[in-house]
Motif scaffolding. Structure first.
Motif, mmCIF file in Angstrom:
data_model
loop_
_atom_site.group_PDB
_atom_site.id
_atom_site.type_symbol
_atom_site.label_atom_id
_atom_site.label_comp_id
_atom_site.label_asym_id
_atom_site.label_seq_id
_atom_site.Cartn_x
_atom_site.Cartn_y
_atom_site.Cartn_z
ATOM 1 N N ASP A 180 -0.188 5.978 -3.660
ATOM 2 C CA ASP A 180 -1.226 4.972 -3.836
ATOM 3 C C ASP A 180 -0.773 3.661 -3.206
ATOM 4 N N GLU A 181 -1.323 3.346 -2.062
ATOM 5 C CA GLU A 181 -0.965 2.108 -1.370
ATOM 6 C C GLU A 181 -2.142 1.140 -1.369
ATOM 7 N N SER A 182 -2.883 1.119 -2.445
ATOM 8 C CA SER A 182 -4.043 0.251 -2.563
ATOM 9 C C SER A 182 -3.615 -1.203 -2.642
ATOM 10 N N GLN A 183 -4.598 -2.069 -2.498
ATOM 11 C CA GLN A 183 -4.335 -3.502 -2.587
ATOM 12 C C GLN A 183 -3.799 -3.868 -3.963
ATOM 13 N N ASP A 184 -4.294 -3.178 -5.010
ATOM 14 C CA ASP A 184 -3.812 -3.444 -6.369
ATOM 15 C C ASP A 184 -2.330 -3.145 -6.497
ATOM 16 N N THR A 185 -1.890 -2.047 -5.874
ATOM 17 C CA THR A 185 -0.479 -1.676 -5.939
ATOM 18 C C THR A 185 0.384 -2.699 -5.221
ATOM 19 N N LYS A 186 -0.089 -3.174 -4.094
ATOM 20 C CA LYS A 186 0.656 -4.188 -3.354
ATOM 21 C C LYS A 186 0.750 -5.484 -4.153
ATOM 22 N N LYS A 187 -0.342 -5.814 -4.833
ATOM 23 C CA LYS A 187 -0.340 -7.013 -5.671
ATOM 24 C C LYS A 187 0.642 -6.858 -6.832
ATOM 25 N N MET A 188 0.711 -5.637 -7.382
ATOM 26 C CA MET A 188 1.633 -5.413 -8.492
ATOM 27 C C MET A 188 3.075 -5.547 -8.020
ATOM 28 N N LEU A 189 3.384 -5.020 -6.845
ATOM 29 C CA LEU A 189 4.737 -5.134 -6.310
ATOM 30 C C LEU A 189 5.106 -6.603 -6.130
ATOM 31 N N GLU A 190 4.166 -7.387 -5.641
ATOM 32 C CA GLU A 190 4.424 -8.819 -5.478
ATOM 33 C C GLU A 190 4.627 -9.483 -6.838
ATOM 34 N N ALA A 191 3.839 -9.048 -7.833
ATOM 35 C CA ALA A 191 3.990 -9.602 -9.181
ATOM 36 C C ALA A 191 5.355 -9.257 -9.769
ATOM 37 N N LEU A 192 5.831 -8.057 -9.505
ATOM 38 C CA LEU A 192 7.146 -7.657 -9.995
ATOM 39 C C LEU A 192 8.245 -8.559 -9.426
ATOM 40 N N LYS A 193 8.028 -9.042 -8.240
ATOM 41 C CA LYS A 193 9.012 -9.897 -7.572
ATOM 42 C C LYS A 193 8.907 -11.362 -7.988
ATOM 43 N N THR A 194 7.743 -11.765 -8.495
ATOM 44 C CA THR A 194 7.526 -13.197 -8.705
ATOM 45 C C THR A 194 7.143 -13.614 -10.128
#
Length: 262
Positions: free
Chosen positions: A170-184
């Motif tokens: 799942d490489e959806s925009q939501d997943t990308k946003k979650m990865l960024e949230a995990l970092k920040t």
């Protein structure tokens, strides 16, 4: 000169002119307000006697409603698994003198000193031990307590996270946003580190998250069934363990498996 006059039995009050005895306006009180201080709109009026003008301010009911809305938003962002929503430091069970009890005391102290600790280089926790000792319980309890204090947080179980981020997944925009949230995000819970198969791709993703958080001095709480020596023996994990040691206090949590008691 204006004055506020209570109207007995009518659940309202008036602002009247003392000199000419006429009503400027009437304040209605509604049962919709649990504090019975406004008409249900969330706003109440008060007389600014110093300036001779009427002003409005938020009622207690609106303040509480906004606070609940803020908490609901934080909990939605955090994505806490349903089975951990009832976890509190108060309902964690541990025998006095055990490692679990020591871990509970450290978790409690971490919550109490969070604002002070977050500015330090070592501002997170690495909790490790055999399965079923309550590591996840403690970590999610900390997260929920800090969110109630206004700290934005997020959590992820490492195997599930890697599954959603894997190539072809799942490489959806939501997943990308979650990865960024995990970092920040202000506070991150990274649960079950080391539970998924170690591959160069997994290793790199874990390092990216931890390195970003360490670089920005963001508190991270990590749980694992493996100790740091075992994790370091995995190919490429020496960098990850180095980051963990630099950003967390190590907390052993060995003991009886709660799940086997049920």
């Amino acid at each position: 000169m204006w004055k506020v006059v209570q109207l007995p039995g009518k659940g309202s009050s008036e602002v009247r002119c003392e000199c000419y005895d006429f009503k400027l306006f009437q304040l209605s009180i509604s049962d919709k307000c649990p504090h019975r201080e406004c008409d249900g709109s969330g706003w109440t009026l008060f007389l600014d006697e110093e300036n001779g003008v009427c002003r409005r301010k938020e009622c207690k009911c609106l303040i509480q409603e906004n606070e609940q809305r803020r908490l609901d938003k934080l909990f939605k962002i955090a994505r806490i698994p349903a089975k951990y929503l009832d976890k509190r430091l108060e309902n964690y069970e541990a025998a006095p003198g055990s490692e679990q009890h020591t871990a509970w005391r450290m978790a409690k102290r971490y919550v109490e000193r969070f604002q002070e600790l977050r500015s330090e280089e070592k501002n997170g926790l690495f909790m490790f031990g055999n399965p079923g000792t309550g590591k996840s319980h403690l970590s999610y309890a900390i997260l929920q307590e800090m969110m109630r204090q206004g700290v934005a947080g997020i959590c992820a179980t490492v195997p599930d996270l890697m599954e959603s981020l894997r190539p072809g997944g799942d490489e959806s925009q939501d997943t990308k946003k979650m990865l960024e949230a995990l970092k920040t995000m202000d506070l991150l819970i990274l649960d079950d580190l080391g539970a998924c198969k170690s591959t160069p791709w997994v290793t790199e993703r874990v390092y990216i998250i931890l390195n970003a958080r360490a670089s920005n001095n963001l508190p991270t709480i990590i749980t694992s069934n493996e100790d740091l020596d075992t994790l370091e023996s995995l190919p490429g994990w020496d960098r990850i363990v180095s980051r963990i040691l630099g950003m967390t206090h190590v907390v052993p949590v060995h003991g009886d498996d709660y799940r086997k008691k049920k």
